[in-house]
Design a protein around this motif. Structure first.
Motif, PDB file in Angstrom:
ATOM      1  N   ARG A 149      19.174  59.731  16.241  1.00  0.00           N
ATOM      2  CA  ARG A 149      19.487  58.507  16.477  1.00  0.00           C
ATOM      3  C   ARG A 149      20.821  58.040  17.188  1.00  0.00           C
ATOM      4  O   ARG A 149      21.040  57.043  17.414  1.00  0.00           O
ATOM      5  CB  ARG A 149      19.248  57.551  15.237  1.00  0.00           C
ATOM      6  CG  ARG A 149      20.352  58.056  14.170  1.00  0.00           C
ATOM      7  CD  ARG A 149      20.308  57.451  12.790  1.00  0.00           C
ATOM      8  NE  ARG A 149      21.159  57.842  11.697  1.00  0.00           N
ATOM      9  CZ  ARG A 149      22.399  57.465  11.469  1.00  0.00           C
ATOM     10  NH1 ARG A 149      22.805  56.479  12.328  1.00  0.00           N
ATOM     11  NH2 ARG A 149      23.191  57.896  10.801  1.00  0.00           N
ATOM     12  N   GLY A 150      21.254  59.304  17.771  1.00  0.00           N
ATOM     13  CA  GLY A 150      22.574  59.244  18.362  1.00  0.00           C
ATOM     14  C   GLY A 150      23.645  60.164  17.824  1.00  0.00           C
ATOM     15  O   GLY A 150      24.499  60.578  18.473  1.00  0.00           O
ATOM     16  N   GLU A 151      23.416  60.464  16.731  1.00  0.00           N
ATOM     17  CA  GLU A 151      24.452  61.203  16.036  1.00  0.00           C
ATOM     18  C   GLU A 151      24.568  62.784  16.074  1.00  0.00           C
ATOM     19  O   GLU A 151      25.435  63.229  15.816  1.00  0.00           O
ATOM     20  CB  GLU A 151      24.415  60.840  14.439  1.00  0.00           C
ATOM     21  CG  GLU A 151      23.407  61.609  13.453  1.00  0.00           C
ATOM     22  CD  GLU A 151      21.897  61.491  13.828  1.00  0.00           C
ATOM     23  OE1 GLU A 151      21.538  60.857  14.638  1.00  0.00           O
ATOM     24  OE2 GLU A 151      21.351  61.922  13.116  1.00  0.00           O
ATOM     25  N   LEU A 152      23.284  63.468  16.619  1.00  0.00           N
ATOM     26  CA  LEU A 152      23.347  64.769  16.658  1.00  0.00           C
ATOM     27  C   LEU A 152      23.882  65.181  18.100  1.00  0.00           C
ATOM     28  O   LEU A 152      23.297  64.874  19.301  1.00  0.00           O
ATOM     29  CB  LEU A 152      21.891  65.336  16.545  1.00  0.00           C
ATOM     30  CG  LEU A 152      21.168  65.097  15.466  1.00  0.00           C
ATOM     31  CD1 LEU A 152      19.724  65.443  15.518  1.00  0.00           C
ATOM     32  CD2 LEU A 152      22.097  65.601  14.339  1.00  0.00           C
ATOM     33  N   LEU A 153      25.210  65.665  18.271  1.00  0.00           N
ATOM     34  CA  LEU A 153      25.909  66.046  19.383  1.00  0.00           C
ATOM     35  C   LEU A 153      25.720  67.476  19.823  1.00  0.00           C
ATOM     36  O   LEU A 153      25.894  68.358  19.127  1.00  0.00           O
ATOM     37  CB  LEU A 153      27.299  65.769  19.116  1.00  0.00           C
ATOM     38  CG  LEU A 153      27.791  64.269  18.390  1.00  0.00           C
ATOM     39  CD1 LEU A 153      29.123  64.218  18.067  1.00  0.00           C
ATOM     40  CD2 LEU A 153      27.328  63.116  19.208  1.00  0.00           C
ATOM     41  N   GLU A 154      25.636  67.404  21.350  1.00  0.00           N
ATOM     42  CA  GLU A 154      25.843  68.958  21.775  1.00  0.00           C
ATOM     43  C   GLU A 154      26.733  68.757  23.062  1.00  0.00           C
ATOM     44  O   GLU A 154      26.839  67.703  23.814  1.00  0.00           O
ATOM     45  CB  GLU A 154      24.356  69.257  22.341  1.00  0.00           C
ATOM     46  CG  GLU A 154      23.366  69.553  21.203  1.00  0.00           C
ATOM     47  CD  GLU A 154      22.003  69.963  21.569  1.00  0.00           C
ATOM     48  OE1 GLU A 154      21.868  70.566  22.862  1.00  0.00           O
ATOM     49  OE2 GLU A 154      20.915  69.835  20.798  1.00  0.00           O
ATOM     50  N   PRO A 155      27.601  69.833  23.123  1.00  0.00           N
ATOM     51  CA  PRO A 155      28.525  69.742  24.268  1.00  0.00           C
ATOM     52  C   PRO A 155      28.039  70.076  25.686  1.00  0.00           C
ATOM     53  O   PRO A 155      26.931  70.301  25.756  1.00  0.00           O
ATOM     54  CB  PRO A 155      29.400  71.085  23.936  1.00  0.00           C
ATOM     55  CG  PRO A 155      28.612  71.969  23.146  1.00  0.00           C
ATOM     56  CD  PRO A 155      27.514  70.979  22.479  1.00  0.00           C
ATOM     57  N   VAL A 156      28.699  69.453  26.502  1.00  0.00           N
ATOM     58  CA  VAL A 156      28.271  69.504  28.094  1.00  0.00           C
ATOM     59  C   VAL A 156      29.303  70.157  28.814  1.00  0.00           C
ATOM     60  O   VAL A 156      30.552  69.902  28.503  1.00  0.00           O
ATOM     61  CB  VAL A 156      28.104  68.115  28.343  1.00  0.00           C
ATOM     62  CG1 VAL A 156      28.198  67.939  29.770  1.00  0.00           C
ATOM     63  CG2 VAL A 156      26.886  67.434  28.137  1.00  0.00           C
ATOM     64  N   PRO A 214      29.750  59.321  15.313  1.00  0.00           N
ATOM     65  CA  PRO A 214      30.332  60.576  15.658  1.00  0.00           C
ATOM     66  C   PRO A 214      30.526  60.849  17.050  1.00  0.00           C
ATOM     67  O   PRO A 214      31.525  61.773  17.122  1.00  0.00           O
ATOM     68  CB  PRO A 214      28.848  61.511  15.079  1.00  0.00           C
ATOM     69  CG  PRO A 214      28.070  60.422  14.147  1.00  0.00           C
ATOM     70  CD  PRO A 214      28.319  59.032  14.729  1.00  0.00           C
ATOM     71  N   PHE A 215      29.874  60.253  18.032  1.00  0.00           N
ATOM     72  CA  PHE A 215      30.218  60.852  19.325  1.00  0.00           C
ATOM     73  C   PHE A 215      31.741  60.232  19.538  1.00  0.00           C
ATOM     74  O   PHE A 215      32.357  60.960  20.401  1.00  0.00           O
ATOM     75  CB  PHE A 215      29.419  59.878  20.099  1.00  0.00           C
ATOM     76  CG  PHE A 215      29.938  60.012  21.797  1.00  0.00           C
ATOM     77  CD1 PHE A 215      29.966  61.078  22.624  1.00  0.00           C
ATOM     78  CD2 PHE A 215      30.688  58.791  22.316  1.00  0.00           C
ATOM     79  CE1 PHE A 215      30.545  60.866  23.703  1.00  0.00           C
ATOM     80  CE2 PHE A 215      31.277  58.802  23.409  1.00  0.00           C
ATOM     81  CZ  PHE A 215      31.097  60.044  24.331  1.00  0.00           C
ATOM     82  N   LEU A 222      16.287  59.243  20.025  1.00  0.00           N
ATOM     83  CA  LEU A 222      16.954  59.075  21.409  1.00  0.00           C
ATOM     84  C   LEU A 222      17.452  60.520  22.174  1.00  0.00           C
ATOM     85  O   LEU A 222      17.583  61.306  21.576  1.00  0.00           O
ATOM     86  CB  LEU A 222      18.290  58.427  21.322  1.00  0.00           C
ATOM     87  CG  LEU A 222      18.118  56.714  20.679  1.00  0.00           C
ATOM     88  CD1 LEU A 222      19.440  56.194  20.421  1.00  0.00           C
ATOM     89  CD2 LEU A 222      16.984  55.953  21.296  1.00  0.00           C
ATOM     90  N   ALA A 223      17.573  60.547  23.420  1.00  0.00           N
ATOM     91  CA  ALA A 223      18.017  61.470  24.135  1.00  0.00           C
ATOM     92  C   ALA A 223      18.936  60.757  25.258  1.00  0.00           C
ATOM     93  O   ALA A 223      18.564  60.118  26.125  1.00  0.00           O
ATOM     94  CB  ALA A 223      17.034  62.204  25.038  1.00  0.00           C
ATOM     95  N   MET A 224      20.466  60.960  24.751  1.00  0.00           N
ATOM     96  CA  MET A 224      21.266  60.226  25.639  1.00  0.00           C
ATOM     97  C   MET A 224      22.580  61.155  26.308  1.00  0.00           C
ATOM     98  O   MET A 224      22.585  62.256  25.715  1.00  0.00           O
ATOM     99  CB  MET A 224      21.987  59.368  24.659  1.00  0.00           C
ATOM    100  CG  MET A 224      21.313  58.107  24.074  1.00  0.00           C
ATOM    101  SD  MET A 224      22.103  56.894  23.223  1.00  0.00           S
ATOM    102  CE  MET A 224      22.593  57.729  21.801  1.00  0.00           C
ATOM    103  N   VAL A 225      23.322  60.731  27.143  1.00  0.00           N
ATOM    104  CA  VAL A 225      24.509  61.330  27.368  1.00  0.00           C
ATOM    105  C   VAL A 225      25.511  59.978  27.489  1.00  0.00           C
ATOM    106  O   VAL A 225      25.361  59.135  28.173  1.00  0.00           O
ATOM    107  CB  VAL A 225      24.330  61.999  28.749  1.00  0.00           C
ATOM    108  CG1 VAL A 225      25.801  62.364  29.296  1.00  0.00           C
ATOM    109  CG2 VAL A 225      23.499  63.059  28.957  1.00  0.00           C
ATOM    110  N   MET A 226      26.307  60.352  26.398  1.00  0.00           N
ATOM    111  CA  MET A 226      27.441  59.294  26.311  1.00  0.00           C
ATOM    112  C   MET A 226      28.683  59.947  27.030  1.00  0.00           C
ATOM    113  O   MET A 226      29.011  61.016  27.219  1.00  0.00           O
ATOM    114  CB  MET A 226      27.898  59.041  25.125  1.00  0.00           C
ATOM    115  CG  MET A 226      26.531  58.451  24.158  1.00  0.00           C
ATOM    116  SD  MET A 226      26.715  57.070  23.461  1.00  0.00           S
ATOM    117  CE  MET A 226      26.669  57.503  21.665  1.00  0.00           C
TER     118      MET A 226
END
Ligand code: C5P
Length: 307
Positions: free
Chosen positions: A151-158, A138-139, A27-31
């Motif tokens: 799968r949604g668990e690798l986080l990067e800051p915005v 994690p998010f 996935l590529a998401m912004v939550m």
């Protein structure tokens, strides 16, 4: 006693890139965290018993609840088998709604018990335990606005937003959607369009990192709100079709979408006043359609120890 606030999230972007070798979707998401939140209370018992009660009797409080899984995982990792806790969950986030309510409760249990039991795990360690519990957990630990890959668990800051954007959330209280079902249907309907290979995935991640609407989030350049599960879930879920149709009748939203695997849908507004006005204007139609609504501000944090 300790109380932890567990906020819901919406997806500003949910792009299904392809399939992974572990069977999950890449996935590529912004939550985005919002200020609709559950509350989890902890009382130390030191009797080796982990128990959960909930004000919503429709929710299982057994070993399958992510709060119980989180508590068991944390205690097992700590090696202190005599630790005990009595927990009480007040549900405000609708269940099976695509708002990560269960994931946020699991994250709240990790953060709350780490403090209550004095374990001293870092946020980084808690996030890696969170990934064992579920893709969205994690998010929920740090929350705010984040890019979520893998799968949604690798986080990067915005870059943080300074604007008071708001969302009007709507959901049919009688309808819930199973996340595994939504991804299975997506695979059946869209697998021929999936990207293949890490190079193609990384190009899409790069495009999302550089998306103008994320530099930072602002009303002047609103997010287009993409959700690849929306067309798949809406095709078989009338509540999603009705929710989107009603939100589309509003004059002022910046964009409209379904959240996560649904059935919650939301409209994004430039400020809380416009959002409250839209909620008031649409109230009769929402009531007639049997939908519930929440006017929520965006939050810049995730689970938080409240007291
Ligand atoms: O990780 P989580 O327990 O939230 O995932 C629930 C289900 O949703 C998975 O078992 C899988 O069927 C589907 N899923 C997926 N790809 C993801 C996340 C979830 O296929 N990235």
């Amino acid at each position: 006693m300790l109380t932890v606030t567990a906020p819901a999230k919406v997806n500003l972007h949910l792009e299904v890139l392809g399939l992974r070798s572990d069977g999950f979707h890449e996935l590529a998401m912004v939550m985005q965290s919002i200020d609709l939140a559950d509350s989890l209370q902890f009382t130390n018992t030191a009797d080796a018993q982990i128990t959960l009660r909930c004000d919503d009797s429709s929710l299982s409080t057994g070993a399958d609840n992510l709060v119980m899984k989180a508590a068991e995982l944390l205690r097992a990792r700590s090696g202190f088998n005599e630790l005990g806790v009595s927990m009480y969950l007040e549900k405000r986030i609708p269940i099976g709604a695509g708002l990560a309510g269960g994931s946020s409760d699991g994250a709240a249990a990790l953060v709350g018990l780490n403090a209550l039991w004095g374990l001293g795990y870092t946020a980084e360690t808690l996030e890696s335990m969170a990934a064992e519990l579920g893709s969205d957990v994690p998010f929920c630990v740090a929350g705010g606005t984040q890019l979520c890959f893998g799968r949604g668990e690798l986080l990067e800051p915005v870059p943080p937003t300074s604007e008071g954007l708001a969302v009007l959330l709507v959901k049919d209280p009688l309808v819930s959607v199973s996340t595994p079902w939504a991804y299975q249907r997506c695979k059946e309907r869209r697998e021929q369009d999936y990207l293949q290979g890490e190079m193609a995935f990384e190009q899409r991640r790069r495009d999302l990192r550089e998306a103008p609407w994320l530099q930072p989030l602002r009303a002047g350049c609103p997010p287009p709100l993409r959700n690849d599960l929306q067309v798949v879930v809406a095709a078989e879920t009338q509540a999603v079709q009705v929710s989107l149709q009603l939100l589309q009748t509003l004059p002022t939203p910046l964009a409209i979408a379904m959240s996560g695997s649904g059935p919650s849908c939301f409209a994004l507004f430039r400020d809380q006043d416009q959002c409250d006005q839209a909620a008031a204007d649409l109230a009769p139609q929402l009531k007639a359609a049997g939908l519930r609504a929440w006017a929520c501000s965006l939050r810049s944090d995730g689970v938080r120890i409240a007291s």
